[in-house]
Motif scaffolding. Structure first.
Motif, PDB file in Angstrom:
ATOM      1  N   THR A   1      18.039  17.391  -7.215  1.00 30.33           N
ATOM      2  CA  THR A   1      18.380  17.143  -8.697  1.00 30.33           C
ATOM      3  C   THR A   1      19.827  17.383  -9.016  1.00 30.33           C
ATOM      4  O   THR A   1      20.350  16.980 -10.205  1.00 30.33           O
ATOM      5  CB  THR A   1      17.749  18.314  -9.484  1.00 30.33           C
ATOM      6  N   GLY A   2      20.623  17.801  -8.341  1.00 29.50           N
ATOM      7  CA  GLY A   2      22.169  17.921  -8.562  1.00 29.50           C
ATOM      8  C   GLY A   2      22.914  17.908  -7.638  1.00 29.50           C
ATOM      9  O   GLY A   2      22.776  18.151  -6.216  1.00 29.50           O
TER      10      GLY A   2
ATOM     11  N   TYR B   1      19.492  14.900 -12.819  1.00 24.45           N
ATOM     12  CA  TYR B   1      18.612  14.503 -13.363  1.00 24.45           C
ATOM     13  C   TYR B   1      18.571  14.426 -14.890  1.00 24.45           C
ATOM     14  O   TYR B   1      17.983  13.850 -15.383  1.00 24.45           O
ATOM     15  CB  TYR B   1      17.076  15.064 -12.816  1.00 24.45           C
TER      16      TYR B   1
ATOM     17  N   ASN C   1      24.310  21.616 -16.381  1.00 27.07           N
ATOM     18  CA  ASN C   1      24.256  20.031 -15.884  1.00 27.07           C
ATOM     19  C   ASN C   1      23.550  19.412 -17.222  1.00 27.07           C
ATOM     20  O   ASN C   1      23.924  18.231 -17.475  1.00 27.07           O
ATOM     21  CB  ASN C   1      23.107  20.068 -14.884  1.00 27.07           C
TER      22      ASN C   1
ATOM     23  N   SER D   1      23.250  25.602 -18.781  1.00 24.50           N
ATOM     24  CA  SER D   1      23.853  26.245 -17.588  1.00 24.50           C
ATOM     25  C   SER D   1      24.899  25.277 -16.941  1.00 24.50           C
ATOM     26  O   SER D   1      25.406  25.698 -15.730  1.00 24.50           O
ATOM     27  CB  SER D   1      22.623  26.630 -16.550  1.00 24.50           C
TER      28      SER D   1
ATOM     29  N   ASN E   1      14.014  26.349 -16.825  1.00 19.86           N
ATOM     30  CA  ASN E   1      13.486  26.098 -18.236  1.00 19.86           C
ATOM     31  C   ASN E   1      12.282  25.194 -17.912  1.00 19.86           C
ATOM     32  O   ASN E   1      11.573  25.007 -18.918  1.00 19.86           O
ATOM     33  CB  ASN E   1      14.379  25.657 -19.130  1.00 19.86           C
TER      34      ASN E   1
ATOM     35  N   THR F   1      21.423  24.735  -6.471  1.00 18.56           N
ATOM     36  CA  THR F   1      20.222  24.796  -7.304  1.00 18.56           C
ATOM     37  C   THR F   1      19.196  23.847  -6.484  1.00 18.56           C
ATOM     38  O   THR F   1      18.155  23.857  -6.447  1.00 18.56           O
ATOM     39  CB  THR F   1      20.510  24.265  -8.589  1.00 18.56           C
TER      40      THR F   1
HETATM   41  C1  PLP Z   1      20.569  20.813 -10.637  1.00 16.19           C
HETATM   42  C2  PLP Z   1      19.499  21.509 -11.269  1.00 16.19           C
HETATM   43  N1  PLP Z   1      18.269  21.386 -10.770  1.00 16.19           N
HETATM   44  C3  PLP Z   1      17.179  21.954 -11.449  1.00 16.19           C
HETATM   45  C4  PLP Z   1      17.338  22.528 -12.854  1.00 16.19           C
HETATM   46  C5  PLP Z   1      16.003  23.220 -13.436  1.00 16.19           C
HETATM   47  O1  PLP Z   1      15.608  22.441 -14.619  1.00 16.19           O
HETATM   48  P1  PLP Z   1      15.145  23.269 -15.569  1.00 16.19           P
HETATM   49  O2  PLP Z   1      15.722  24.473 -16.017  1.00 16.19           O
HETATM   50  O3  PLP Z   1      14.907  22.425 -16.956  1.00 16.19           O
HETATM   51  O4  PLP Z   1      13.879  23.778 -15.078  1.00 16.19           O
HETATM   52  C6  PLP Z   1      18.656  22.495 -13.375  1.00 16.19           C
HETATM   53  C7  PLP Z   1      18.620  23.342 -14.703  1.00 16.19           C
HETATM   54  O5  PLP Z   1      20.086  23.348 -15.206  1.00 16.19           O
HETATM   55  C8  PLP Z   1      19.706  22.090 -12.562  1.00 16.19           C
HETATM   56  O6  PLP Z   1      20.897  22.171 -13.393  1.00 16.19           O
END
Ligand code: PLP
Ligand code: ZN
Length: 368
Positions: free
Chosen positions: A358-359, A97, A124, A122, A224, A332
């Motif tokens: 998200t990933g 995302y 992404n 980290s 974050n 994650t």
């Molecule tokens: C796959 C994935 N999901 C969620 C997050 C969390 O995002 P945030 O650190 O902005 O809360 C990240 C952050 O790198 C991520 O790579």
């Protein structure tokens, strides 16, 4: 008028300010911007996040750096006989995302005429920033930990970004980048408010996909907080424009092994705890010192939401369960789904819940 403003002392800055925080008090910067939603125009545009053009703070169309990203599917997944709507944000061009934020941030970089940027990540966010830098022809250097998934590092390198590997934790990486920011523009996904004005499109899309309604609850991962804060900004924009009637309840998911913001929330503390964090398979949310922790706690509390922490076994179980259903995600992202499971297990009322993947699983394939 659009401008940057220090959240601590109120000092105003023009949008082309190159610092990453307030030069007087060190406070975090926010963006003052009036988002508009001309519905007739929006409906006629392509299904990308840029269909909300008048709600995104980029002045000239020429500066938009885009791969026609966004408008990811919102799919129903049945958990304990409850249908949860899950936004497929692992389907972005770079596989996470973070493209939402990176598209807007690199458009802003282009608009300012900046030719060289630096970022720490980290993995992404770094991949997304590197990808949009490649498209914008901006020179890019990404700081990562030597523990970052090799697939993410290879991806960043493939886009042509310079990689700086730092030994140790995510916090070591965040510290190592700071001296570089004196010379180069710090395109930080944590500090730079333009990133949040990209991730906010997550909220716009969900509302539109629900027929311009707000869900009762959104369950989101937090390291974050770039998605959570962005989603909050987005729902607020829609509320201010009287397009929706309420802000959803925000439920934030952290890994039990690294849950400093959950601790702040449950202890009613204003500060991050001093307690040590340990490693987690959810590397994207393994953030011990998130710079916007207080802002995240305030959003969750104000919205009537809560925090959920998930154990390593729960994350790995969710990874397994959802892969078997055809959803290939990185650990994650599985942490969020483990949080959704825990929330639904305890749910007493009927709620319309939205969450997200998200990933992509390919980000972590060598470790799965
Ligand atoms: C796959 C994935 N999901 C969620 C997050 C969390 O995002 P945030 O650190 O902005 O809360 C990240 C952050 O790198 C991520 O790579
Ligand atoms: Zn200030």
């Amino acid at each position: 008028m659009t401008n940057l403003i220090c959240a601590s002392c109120g000092k105003k800055y023009p949008t082309n300010y190159k610092g990453y925080k307030c030069d007087t008090c060190g406070g975090l910067l926010e963006l003052r911007f009036d988002a508009k939603f001309p519905m007739e125009k929006i409906k006629k545009r392509k299904p990308t996040m840029w269909r909300y053009r008048e709600a995104i703070p980029i002045e000239s169309d020429e500066n938009i750096v885009s791969f026609d990203e966004g408008f990811t599917p919102l799919l129903p997944i049945v958990i304990n006989k409850i249908t949860v709507l899950v936004k497929q944000d692992h389907l972005f061009q770079s596989g996470s995302y973070k493209d939402r934020g990176a598209s807007v941030l690199l458009s802003h970089v282009k608009e300012m005429g900046v030719s060289e940027i630096v970022e720490d990540s980290s993995g992404n966010a770094g991949a997304a920033i590197a990808m949009y830098s490649a498209k914008a022809e901006v020179k890019c250097e990404i700081f990562v930990s030597d523990e970052t998934s090799p697939a993410k590092v290879s991806q960043i390198a493939a886009y042509g970004a310079k990689i700086r590997k730092i030994h140790g934790s995510r916090e070591n990486v965040a510290e190592a980048v700071i001296p570089e920011t004196k010379e180069k523009y710090y395109a930080s996904h944590c500090y730079n408010p333009y990133f949040f004005h990209g991730t906010k499109t997550f909220a716009y899309e969900i509302s539109e996909q629900l027929g311009w309604k707000t869900p009762d609850t959104v369950i989101l991962p937090v390291g974050n907080g770039t998605l959570l804060i962005g989603a909050y900004v987005g729902f607020n924009d829609l509320l201010k424009a009287r397009i929706v009637k309420k802000i959803p309840k925000f439920v934030a998911v952290q890994a039990s092994n690294c849950s400093p913001i959950a601790k702040m929330f449950f202890h009613y503390s204003e500060r991050l705890p001093n307690t040590k964090t340990t490693q987690t398979v959810a590397e994207g949310i393994a953030i011990t010192k998130p710079v916007r922790a207080k802002q995240i706690v305030d959003i969750v509390r104000k919205s009537g939401g809560t925090f959920i922490t998930v154990e390593e076994e729960e994350i790995l179980r969710a990874l397994h369960v959802y892969s078997k259903k055809g959803y290939y995600m990185e650990p994650t992202a599985a942490a969020t789904m483990a949080g959704v499971q825990k929330y639904v297990d305890k749910m007493k009322t009927n709620e319309l819940i939205v969450s997200t993947i998200t990933g992509h699983g390919l980000k972590h394939a060598e470790k799965n």
